[in-house]
Motif scaffolding. Sequence first.
Motif, PDB file in Angstrom:
ATOM      1  N   ILE A  34      -4.241   1.825  -2.574  1.00 48.79           N
ATOM      2  CA  ILE A  34      -4.085   3.217  -2.169  1.00 48.79           C
ATOM      3  C   ILE A  34      -4.906   3.434  -0.898  1.00 48.79           C
ATOM      4  CG2 ILE A  34      -4.505   5.626  -2.769  1.00 48.79           C
ATOM      5  CD1 ILE A  34      -2.257   4.368  -4.333  1.00 48.79           C
ATOM      6  N   VAL A  35      -4.313   4.077   0.085  1.00 49.60           N
ATOM      7  CA  VAL A  35      -4.959   4.289   1.380  1.00 49.60           C
ATOM      8  C   VAL A  35      -5.184   5.779   1.607  1.00 49.60           C
ATOM      9  CG1 VAL A  35      -4.822   3.928   3.872  1.00 49.60           C
ATOM     10  CG2 VAL A  35      -3.840   2.227   2.297  1.00 49.60           C
ATOM     11  N   TYR A  43       0.834  -1.204   0.000  1.00 43.89           N
ATOM     12  CA  TYR A  43       0.000   0.000   0.000  1.00 43.89           C
ATOM     13  C   TYR A  43       0.868   1.252   0.000  1.00 43.89           C
ATOM     14  CZ  TYR A  43       1.168   0.851   4.904  1.00 43.89           C
ATOM     15  OH  TYR A  43       1.844   1.113   6.085  1.00 43.89           O
ATOM     16  N   ALA A  44       0.221   2.353  -0.330  1.00 41.84           N
ATOM     17  CA  ALA A  44       0.834   3.679  -0.225  1.00 41.84           C
ATOM     18  C   ALA A  44      -0.258   4.651   0.181  1.00 41.84           C
ATOM     19  CB  ALA A  44       1.471   4.103  -1.548  1.00 41.84           C
ATOM     20  N   PHE A  45       0.107   5.646   0.964  1.00 38.73           N
ATOM     21  CA  PHE A  45      -0.856   6.648   1.398  1.00 38.73           C
ATOM     22  C   PHE A  45      -1.037   7.697   0.302  1.00 38.73           C
ATOM     23  CE2 PHE A  45       0.800   5.241   5.595  1.00 38.73           C
ATOM     24  CZ  PHE A  45      -0.395   4.793   6.117  1.00 38.73           C
ATOM     25  N   GLU A  46      -2.256   8.175   0.186  1.00 38.36           N
ATOM     26  CA  GLU A  46      -2.570   9.279  -0.716  1.00 38.36           C
ATOM     27  C   GLU A  46      -3.094  10.429   0.118  1.00 38.36           C
ATOM     28  OE1 GLU A  46      -4.556   9.154  -4.908  1.00 38.36           O
ATOM     29  OE2 GLU A  46      -6.161   9.408  -3.439  1.00 38.36           O
ATOM     30  N   ARG A  47      -2.453  11.568   0.017  1.00 36.53           N
ATOM     31  CA  ARG A  47      -2.835  12.722   0.827  1.00 36.53           C
ATOM     32  C   ARG A  47      -3.735  13.659   0.035  1.00 36.53           C
ATOM     33  NH1 ARG A  47       2.656  14.516   4.200  1.00 36.53           N
ATOM     34  NH2 ARG A  47       3.030  12.460   5.152  1.00 36.53           N
ATOM     35  N   LEU A  48      -4.808  14.098   0.702  1.00 38.17           N
ATOM     36  CA  LEU A  48      -5.678  15.097   0.119  1.00 38.17           C
ATOM     37  C   LEU A  48      -4.974  16.457   0.128  1.00 38.17           C
ATOM     38  CD1 LEU A  48      -9.013  14.052   1.863  1.00 38.17           C
ATOM     39  CD2 LEU A  48      -8.246  13.487  -0.459  1.00 38.17           C
ATOM     40  N   PRO A  49      -5.423  17.412  -0.703  1.00 38.36           N
ATOM     41  CA  PRO A  49      -4.767  18.726  -0.717  1.00 38.36           C
ATOM     42  C   PRO A  49      -4.682  19.384   0.658  1.00 38.36           C
ATOM     43  CG  PRO A  49      -6.216  18.511  -2.608  1.00 38.36           C
ATOM     44  CD  PRO A  49      -6.441  17.290  -1.754  1.00 38.36           C
ATOM     45  N   SER A  50      -5.754  19.240   1.465  1.00 40.05           N
ATOM     46  CA  SER A  50      -5.722  19.834   2.806  1.00 40.05           C
ATOM     47  C   SER A  50      -4.673  19.164   3.693  1.00 40.05           C
ATOM     48  CB  SER A  50      -7.093  19.722   3.464  1.00 40.05           C
ATOM     49  OG  SER A  50      -7.501  18.359   3.554  1.00 40.05           O
ATOM     50  N   GLN A  51      -4.437  17.871   3.486  1.00 41.77           N
ATOM     51  CA  GLN A  51      -3.424  17.172   4.269  1.00 41.77           C
ATOM     52  C   GLN A  51      -2.018  17.510   3.787  1.00 41.77           C
ATOM     53  OE1 GLN A  51      -4.916  13.206   3.519  1.00 41.77           O
ATOM     54  NE2 GLN A  51      -5.934  13.105   5.514  1.00 41.77           N
ATOM     55  N   GLN A  52      -1.880  17.819   2.511  1.00 37.91           N
ATOM     56  CA  GLN A  52      -0.571  18.216   1.995  1.00 37.91           C
ATOM     57  C   GLN A  52      -0.138  19.556   2.570  1.00 37.91           C
ATOM     58  OE1 GLN A  52      -0.780  18.098  -2.293  1.00 37.91           O
ATOM     59  NE2 GLN A  52      -1.563  15.995  -2.326  1.00 37.91           N
ATOM     60  N   ALA A  53      -1.103  20.365   2.985  1.00 36.79           N
ATOM     61  CA  ALA A  53      -0.775  21.662   3.574  1.00 36.79           C
ATOM     62  C   ALA A  53      -0.307  21.529   5.014  1.00 36.79           C
ATOM     63  CB  ALA A  53      -1.984  22.596   3.498  1.00 36.79           C
ATOM     64  N   ARG A  54      -0.611  20.416   5.673  1.00 38.52           N
ATOM     65  CA  ARG A  54      -0.188  20.175   7.056  1.00 38.52           C
ATOM     66  C   ARG A  54       0.567  18.851   7.116  1.00 38.52           C
ATOM     67  NH1 ARG A  54      -2.568  22.761  11.210  1.00 38.52           N
ATOM     68  NH2 ARG A  54      -0.766  21.869  12.303  1.00 38.52           N
ATOM     69  N   ALA A  93       0.292   6.465  12.730  1.00 42.62           N
ATOM     70  CA  ALA A  93      -0.676   5.768  13.569  1.00 42.62           C
ATOM     71  C   ALA A  93      -1.408   4.692  12.776  1.00 42.62           C
ATOM     72  CB  ALA A  93      -1.684   6.768  14.151  1.00 42.62           C
ATOM     73  N   ALA A  94      -1.747   4.974  11.531  1.00 43.69           N
ATOM     74  CA  ALA A  94      -2.470   4.000  10.718  1.00 43.69           C
ATOM     75  C   ALA A  94      -1.574   2.867  10.236  1.00 43.69           C
ATOM     76  CB  ALA A  94      -3.100   4.701   9.518  1.00 43.69           C
ATOM     77  N   ALA A  95      -0.284   3.132  10.060  1.00 38.26           N
ATOM     78  CA  ALA A  95       0.632   2.108   9.550  1.00 38.26           C
ATOM     79  C   ALA A  95       0.682   0.898  10.478  1.00 38.26           C
ATOM     80  CB  ALA A  95       2.029   2.703   9.371  1.00 38.26           C
ATOM     81  N   LEU A  96       0.584   1.130  11.783  1.00 36.71           N
ATOM     82  CA  LEU A  96       0.606   0.015  12.731  1.00 36.71           C
ATOM     83  C   LEU A  96      -0.605  -0.888  12.539  1.00 36.71           C
ATOM     84  CD1 LEU A  96       1.676   2.011  15.919  1.00 36.71           C
ATOM     85  CD2 LEU A  96       3.139   0.620  14.436  1.00 36.71           C
ATOM     86  N   ALA A  97      -1.765  -0.287  12.328  1.00 30.77           N
ATOM     87  CA  ALA A  97      -2.981  -1.071  12.133  1.00 30.77           C
ATOM     88  C   ALA A  97      -2.953  -1.791  10.793  1.00 30.77           C
ATOM     89  CB  ALA A  97      -4.203  -0.157  12.227  1.00 30.77           C
ATOM     90  N   LEU A  98      -2.452  -1.144   9.756  1.00 30.84           N
ATOM     91  CA  LEU A  98      -2.354  -1.777   8.447  1.00 30.84           C
ATOM     92  C   LEU A  98      -1.410  -2.977   8.495  1.00 30.84           C
ATOM     93  CD1 LEU A  98      -2.242   1.434   6.248  1.00 30.84           C
ATOM     94  CD2 LEU A  98      -3.990  -0.349   6.107  1.00 30.84           C
ATOM     95  N   GLY A  99      -0.309  -2.832   9.214  1.00 30.72           N
ATOM     96  CA  GLY A  99       0.617  -3.943   9.360  1.00 30.72           C
ATOM     97  C   GLY A  99      -0.014  -5.117  10.090  1.00 30.72           C
ATOM     98  N   ALA A 100      -0.806  -4.811  11.130  1.00 25.73           N
ATOM     99  CA  ALA A 100      -1.485  -5.878  11.874  1.00 25.73           C
ATOM    100  C   ALA A 100      -2.508  -6.600  11.004  1.00 25.73           C
ATOM    101  CB  ALA A 100      -2.156  -5.306  13.116  1.00 25.73           C
ATOM    102  N   ALA A 101      -3.080  -5.895  10.011  1.00 23.81           N
ATOM    103  CA  ALA A 101      -4.066  -6.499   9.113  1.00 23.81           C
ATOM    104  C   ALA A 101      -3.406  -7.262   7.964  1.00 23.81           C
ATOM    105  CB  ALA A 101      -4.998  -5.430   8.559  1.00 23.81           C
ATOM    106  N   GLY A 102      -2.081  -7.210   7.848  1.00 26.06           N
ATOM    107  CA  GLY A 102      -1.375  -7.963   6.821  1.00 26.06           C
ATOM    108  C   GLY A 102      -0.829  -7.148   5.666  1.00 26.06           C
ATOM    109  N   PHE A 103      -1.038  -5.829   5.678  1.00 23.10           N
ATOM    110  CA  PHE A 103      -0.526  -4.976   4.605  1.00 23.10           C
ATOM    111  C   PHE A 103       0.931  -4.594   4.859  1.00 23.10           C
ATOM    112  CE2 PHE A 103      -5.105  -4.418   4.387  1.00 23.10           C
ATOM    113  CZ  PHE A 103      -5.352  -4.432   3.032  1.00 23.10           C
ATOM    114  N   LYS A 104       1.628  -4.288   3.747  1.00 22.77           N
ATOM    115  CA  LYS A 104       3.017  -3.850   3.835  1.00 22.77           C
ATOM    116  C   LYS A 104       3.201  -2.594   2.992  1.00 22.77           C
ATOM    117  CE  LYS A 104       4.884  -8.541   4.401  1.00 22.77           C
ATOM    118  NZ  LYS A 104       5.818  -9.567   3.839  1.00 22.77           N
ATOM    119  N   PRO A 105       3.992  -1.648   3.467  1.00 21.32           N
ATOM    120  CA  PRO A 105       4.224  -0.456   2.648  1.00 21.32           C
ATOM    121  C   PRO A 105       4.992  -0.812   1.380  1.00 21.32           C
ATOM    122  CG  PRO A 105       5.659  -0.471   4.579  1.00 21.32           C
ATOM    123  CD  PRO A 105       4.693  -1.591   4.757  1.00 21.32           C
TER     124      PRO A 105
END
Length: 217
Positions: A101-102, A58-69, A79-91
Motif C-alpha cells: 500500500i502506497v 502496489y495500490a495507492f491509499e488516499r487520505l480523507p483530505s486527498q479524497q476531497a480533492r 507523478a509517483a507512478a513513474l518513480a515506482l515503476g522505475a524502482a520495480g513496482f507494478k500497479p
Amino acid sequence: MTNFAASTTRRRALPRTAFTTFAAVAVTLLAGCAGISTLRSEVSSFGEWPAGRVPGTYAFERLPSQQARTDLADRLEAAAALALGAAGFKPAAAGSEPEVIVQLGARSTRTDASPWDDPLWWRGGAGVSRWRYGPWTSPRWGLSLHIDSPRFEREVALLLRDRVSGKPLYETRASNDGSSVANSSLMAAMFRAALKDFPSAGPNPRPVDVPLVFSAQ
C-alpha cells in the motif's frame, strides 16, 4: 566618393549580421536546453526493506483530505507512478489485492522576499542602467527596477506499507526550493529522486540529482 559610401555601408552591415547570427544560435541553444535539465533534491529515507523481498504490486491509499480533492490526488499519483515503476513496482491489476500500500504527500509553500526581512542581503532595488545599441551609438541611460521573485519550498513524501500486516516498510521524502510551484514535472522528478536509492536508506539528508524533463508548452 561612391566607393567610400559603399565601404561604409558594408562596414555598418557587419555588426547587424553578426548580431542576427548570434541571436539565432542563442535561440537554438535555448530551445535545446529547454527540454531537459537537472533537478537537485535533498532526500531522506528510512526503514529496512526486507532482505530478499522484490518490489511487487502496489495500490495507492488516499487520505480523507486527498479524497476531497481527487484532481490533485490524480496528479500526485501519476507523478509517483513513474518513480515506482522505475524502482520495480507494478500497479495491481483491477480486482486483485496489492502486495504493498502506497501513501503519498506533497506540499509547496510560497515565501515572499522583503527588503525588511534582511536589508543587507536583499537583492532587489532600483538604479540607473547604461547600455549601447551598437558600436556607433552613443550610450543610453534609464531607470531600472529589479525585485526578488518569490521562492517556493517544495517537498514530496512516500510511504510503503505491507498490505497484510500493515507494517511500514519504507519511508522516503525529497525536498528542494525554486522559483515555481511543484508542478507535475517537478513532482515526478522529486519522486524519482526519493526512490532513486531504493531499497537502501540513508545517509540522511543527501543530495540527489535526477533529469528534469518538461514539455515545451
